[in-house]
Every structure is written in C-alpha cells, then in structure tokens.
Design an enzyme around this catalytic site. Structure first.
Site, short mmCIF file in Angstrom:
data_model
loop_
_atom_site.label_atom_id
_atom_site.label_comp_id
_atom_site.label_asym_id
_atom_site.label_seq_id
_atom_site.Cartn_x
_atom_site.Cartn_y
_atom_site.Cartn_z
N ASP A 115 9.88 67.92 39.11
CA ASP A 115 10.96 67.03 39.54
C ASP A 115 11.38 66.16 38.35
O ASP A 115 10.60 65.32 37.89
CB ASP A 115 10.47 66.15 40.70
CG ASP A 115 11.60 65.45 41.43
OD1 ASP A 115 12.71 65.37 40.87
OD2 ASP A 115 11.38 64.99 42.56
N ASP A 116 12.58 66.38 37.83
CA ASP A 116 13.13 65.61 36.70
C ASP A 116 12.43 65.90 35.38
O ASP A 116 12.42 65.05 34.48
CB ASP A 116 13.07 64.10 36.98
CG ASP A 116 14.00 63.65 38.08
OD1 ASP A 116 14.71 64.50 38.65
OD2 ASP A 116 14.01 62.44 38.39
N CYS A 120 18.89 66.24 42.69
CA CYS A 120 17.82 66.91 43.42
C CYS A 120 18.22 67.74 44.62
O CYS A 120 18.01 68.95 44.65
CB CYS A 120 16.82 65.83 43.85
SG CYS A 120 15.52 66.44 44.89
N ARG A 152 17.93 72.01 44.93
CA ARG A 152 16.93 72.68 45.77
C ARG A 152 17.60 73.60 46.80
O ARG A 152 17.08 74.68 47.12
CB ARG A 152 16.04 71.64 46.44
CG ARG A 152 15.13 70.95 45.45
CD ARG A 152 14.59 69.61 45.95
NE ARG A 152 14.05 68.89 44.81
CZ ARG A 152 12.77 68.94 44.43
NH1 ARG A 152 11.89 69.66 45.12
NH2 ARG A 152 12.37 68.29 43.36
N LYS A 175 7.58 68.50 47.73
CA LYS A 175 8.78 67.76 48.16
C LYS A 175 9.81 68.71 48.77
O LYS A 175 10.17 69.72 48.17
CB LYS A 175 9.34 67.03 46.94
CG LYS A 175 10.69 66.37 47.13
CD LYS A 175 11.09 65.68 45.82
CE LYS A 175 12.56 65.32 45.80
NZ LYS A 175 12.95 64.67 44.54
N HIS A 190 13.17 67.48 50.71
CA HIS A 190 14.43 66.80 50.39
C HIS A 190 15.67 67.60 50.78
O HIS A 190 16.72 67.50 50.13
CB HIS A 190 14.48 66.43 48.91
CG HIS A 190 15.19 65.13 48.67
ND1 HIS A 190 15.13 64.43 47.49
CD2 HIS A 190 15.99 64.39 49.49
CE1 HIS A 190 15.85 63.32 47.58
NE2 HIS A 190 16.38 63.28 48.79
N SER A 227 12.07 62.26 48.15
CA SER A 227 11.46 61.75 46.92
C SER A 227 10.44 60.65 47.22
O SER A 227 10.59 59.90 48.19
CB SER A 227 12.53 61.19 45.98
OG SER A 227 13.39 62.22 45.53
N HIS A 253 9.15 62.67 38.32
CA HIS A 253 10.09 61.70 38.89
C HIS A 253 9.39 60.33 38.99
O HIS A 253 8.20 60.26 39.31
CB HIS A 253 10.50 62.20 40.28
CG HIS A 253 11.63 61.46 40.93
ND1 HIS A 253 11.56 60.13 41.28
CD2 HIS A 253 12.86 61.90 41.33
CE1 HIS A 253 12.69 59.77 41.86
NE2 HIS A 253 13.51 60.82 41.90
N ASP A 294 13.98 70.87 38.71
CA ASP A 294 15.14 70.83 39.61
C ASP A 294 16.40 70.33 38.91
O ASP A 294 17.51 70.56 39.39
CB ASP A 294 14.85 69.97 40.84
CG ASP A 294 14.56 68.51 40.52
OD1 ASP A 294 14.25 68.19 39.35
OD2 ASP A 294 14.63 67.67 41.44
N ASN A 295 16.25 69.63 37.80
CA ASN A 295 17.41 69.14 37.02
C ASN A 295 16.86 68.52 35.75
O ASN A 295 15.65 68.57 35.49
CB ASN A 295 18.25 68.13 37.80
CG ASN A 295 17.46 67.09 38.55
OD1 ASN A 295 17.48 67.04 39.79
ND2 ASN A 295 16.73 66.24 37.83
N LYS A 300 20.17 63.68 33.75
CA LYS A 300 20.34 63.88 35.19
C LYS A 300 21.55 63.10 35.71
O LYS A 300 21.72 61.93 35.42
CB LYS A 300 19.07 63.40 35.90
CG LYS A 300 19.12 63.38 37.41
CD LYS A 300 17.82 62.83 37.97
CE LYS A 300 17.85 62.72 39.48
NZ LYS A 300 16.57 62.24 40.03
#
Length: 458
Positions: free
Chosen positions: A47-48, A87, A91, A140, A142, A166, A223, A275-276, A291
């Site tokens: 994540d991130d 995010c 996904r 996660k 989301h 998150s 994240h 994810d990004n 991001k």
C-alpha cells in the site's frame, strides 16, 4: 449458498475456448497440468510503496534483499502501472480487469462513512478461477464495507481476514469471514499488523497445499501511520517508512521459504506490486509527482516483480507497458479458464510477456485522475492531459496545451517535445478525445472541467 449459486452462474456463462485465453497460455497450462496441477497465484499488494523503494529499482536507502532476490530469480517489470493513482479505484481495477470508471469506483477513495462499493455483479479474479480454486483476501479490502459490498466473500473469496479500509480510518476492527467462520471482529494491534497478515497467509497456503489457490495479500504497509516492529525499528536510514518496508521484505522472504519447503515453487506464481505511488514518504525514483498527482507517472507506475520458477526465466527484465488490470485475464489464461462470454475487459493477457519476454499487447494505457482522462501512455510516448497547480486542477489538453514526453529517454517527464513531433501530438490528441468521450460519461460524478476562477468548460 447464494454466493456458490452466483459463481456457478458465472461459470455457466463462460464458453469453452472463449476469447481471452491465448493459444500460448492454453498450451502452457496443459503442459503444467501434465506435470502437476493448475498453478497457484499469490499477489502481494503493498500500500503506497514507491517505484524507487526497492533495491531492484535502485533504492539505496531501503534494503530489500528478498524482493530483489525474487526479481533476480524471476522478472522485473519496469513499466507496470496501477489502474489509478489512489487506493480504491486501483484495487477495483486489479480485481476486475477493468478501468475503475466502469465499476463506479473511479471517484476518490471510499471513506468510513460511505456506503458505496464494488458492485456485486462485477466479476473478480476468484470468480473467474472458479470453485476448484481456494481463494483468500488477507489484508485491506477498501472496496465497500456495508452490504451488499461486504464482506469480500460476497465477491468470490472463500476467506477474508483483514481490514475494511485503510488503517488510518476510524472506527477500525480486524475481521474474519469464510471457511466456516460466519463473521468475527477483533481489536487491531497496529505494530503486529503486517506479521498477522503474513502469518494468516502462511496458514492459508499450508491448508491448501494440495489444491490450486489464489491468495491476494493486500498489506497496509507502508501507508501511514507507520508502526515498525521492535525487530526492525531504527534499522533503516529511510526512517520509520524504511523500517516498515524492510519488515515487509523480511516477511516476504519467509513466505518464499514456506513455498519452497512445501515444494510448491514450481506450481506457484508470485506477483509483488503496489496499489499506487508513494504518498507523503517513499521514493518514486526518477519519476515525476506522487500518489494522487494527476497525469504524472510517479502516482501510477509501480514496482512489479513476477516469480515463477521453471516458467518465468530467471533474470528477466521487461519494459512492456502493463497495468494491474491485466492480472485477471492473465491468471485465467495461465489456469486454462475461459472468461465469461459477455465480460468487457480492458486488461489483456500478458502471459507471453511474463513467460517469453513478448512485447506488450497494449497499444496504449489510459491514466485517470478521478473520473477524468489525465494521461495516455504508449510504448514510447506519454501525453499528459491534466496537472495540478496550487489550488487548480488544470485540464491542460482541453485548453490547448500539448505536453508530450519521450518516456524511454526522459522517464522523469521533464522536457516537452510536442513542437518536435507534431504528428505524434496529433495522434495522441485524437486518442485523448476518443478516450474522453468513451470513458468520462461513465463517471458517477460527471464533474465539468473548470478554468482557474471557476468557469466550466462545455
């Protein structure tokens, strides 16, 4: 029972030999079946995590020996994109094989008080793989935390263990659903979260060692907020962020050891990605912006490593343009699974890219910022259509600006070459208008483009 019926219905919609399963992939899947069994798929989704945060992509501040070893023993993709720069839509794209704007989830991210989510009629990776695959989402979600979008078992997963969104959102609980558990929740120990996710993933792999499985291990790290364990705290010159990434790397090493100990390595594909791009911390390498940063690559281009001993050649490297929505058709092809007859996909089967170093099947990729076309990427060129300046969301392409970058020679998107390549600009602007008219009407907000000062464009 309803979910099983739905998955059976999806299977019945599929036509044997339907388009989307390449001849190459079918041949390979038959060869794999002759050897042992259909392949397992593990997607480790950070994540991130920034493009420049792993050693294989040039990081010097963060040590990632296990990720780097996976790259050395498999394939490093240098031009892989997430399907969004934030995010929730990213996904959605990964799980459905579709641009997020088709699913109604391209606008921002789902917040704790929101009631929207991934529509139940969307077809996901576990649903395409079918009932002979065990499937788990650990980490996660989301993609909606109220019915009918919740829990993830409504979208084909047999097991869910993780968070609804998150870990910086409140209220926050850790949930379990599926595999005989109706629905439970418990308090969240932030420090132990990454270890808990990997431990539960290990239990799932062990329990399904004798059947094909799909595991999506969707981490909350790196994240913010950052909570390094005692074992890793203070070890990285990249601060708490680096400590957390190094913990993920260590846990990945243990997961690989387990796969090899169970002798599953020749039956398993492992994908490591994000994810990004990175948010307030982390490195994009030499890529521009971060991001949520409109049309620039730093928000979309992500680490991507594929490991599959005996199938993916060790030491491979590819600059083919791909996107995370390619995973659904690719996994279907590698597993020999037909796609539902009327399913509209934007992702493409990239099994030939992974296995044989083939060029990308994409002529172009569309990058969205919320529900607007923000940029277009082809093999060589990048056309940037939107950017931010102070408080303005500038619709650059619509007000006549031409920003064209040769990302092969200028990955940082520093120098505009529009005046030197008018034919390329003309072609890219034609693509831009085509994509804008095709996709933007699908948005749920339908916000008009505005000039600085607030005037709306028609």
């Amino acid at each position: 029972m309803m979910e099983l019926d739905r998955r059976s219905l999806l299977a019945s919609l599929a036509v044997a030999g339907a388009g989307g399963v390449s001849t190459l992939a079918l041949a390979r899947s038959k060869d794999s079946a002759a050897r042992r069994r259909p392949p397992n798929f593990i997607v480790v989704l950070a994540d991130d995590l920034g493009y420049g945060d792993i050693g294989a992509n040039g990081s010097r501040a963060i040590r990632t020996p296990n990720i780097d070893r996976l790259a050395a023993d498999g394939l490093l993709m240098t031009d892989a994109y997430a399907s969004a720069n934030i995010c929730t839509p990213s996904r959605a794209g990964l799980l459905t094989g579709r641009y997020p704007i088709r699913t109604g989830l391209a606008w921002q991210v789902i917040q704790a008080d929101d009631t929207n989510g991934l529509p139940p009629e969307e077809v996901t990776i576990p649903e395409v793989l079918g009932d002979d695959y065990a499937s788990a989402l650990i980490g996660k979600w989301h993609l909606g935390h109220t019915p009918p979008y919740w829990p993830p078992t409504v979208q084909g997963f047999d097991l869910f263990f993780g968070l609804p969104y998150s870990h910086d959102m409140k209220p926050l609980s850790l949930y379990t659903a599926g595999e005989g558990v109706e629905f439970t929740q418990e308090d969240v120990d932030m420090v132990a979260l990454t270890q808990r996710f990997f431990a539960r993933a290990g239990e799932f792999v062990d329990a399904n060692r004798d059947r094909p499985f799909f595991l999506m291990l969707a981490l909350t790290a790196p994240h913010i907020p950052l909570h390094p364990t005692k074992e890793h705290a203070g070890h990285s010159p990249a601060g708490d962020y680096g400590d957390v990434v190094e913990e993920v790397d260590a846990e990945l090493g243990r997961l690989r050891e387990q796969i090899e100990r169970l002798d599953l390595q020749n039956d398993t594909y492992v994908i490591v990605t994000s994810d990004n791009g990175p948010w307030f911390e982390g490195s994009t390498g030499e890529l521009r912006d971060r991001k949520g940063g409109a049309g620039w690559d730093g928000g979309y281009r992500v680490p991507f490593i594929a490991w599959g001993p005996g199938r993916i050649p060790a030491g491979s490297r590819s600059s083919a343009i791909t996107m995370n929505f390619d995973l659904l058709p690719t996994f279907a092809a590698l597993a020999g699974k037909p796609l539902p007859k009327d399913l509209v996909l934007d992702g493409k089967d990239i099994s030939a890219v992974l296995l044989d170093g083939a060029p990308s099947p994409h002529e172009a990729l569309v990058l969205f910022d919320n529900e607007k076309v923000a940029a277009i990427r082809t093999d060589r060129w990048k056309f940037v259509a939107r950017s931010y300046y102070r408080g303005y969301d500038l619709p650059l392409a619509r007000i006549g600006a031409n920003l064209l970058f040769d990302v092969r020679s200028d990955p940082g998107e520093d120098y505009n070459l529009a005046t030197r390549h008018p034919k390329v600009v003309k072609a890219m602007r034609a693509r831009f208008e085509q994509y804008r008219q095709t996709y933007e009407p699908l948005g749920r907000k339908k916000e008009p483009d505005r000039l600085p000062g607030g005037k709306a464009l028609p």
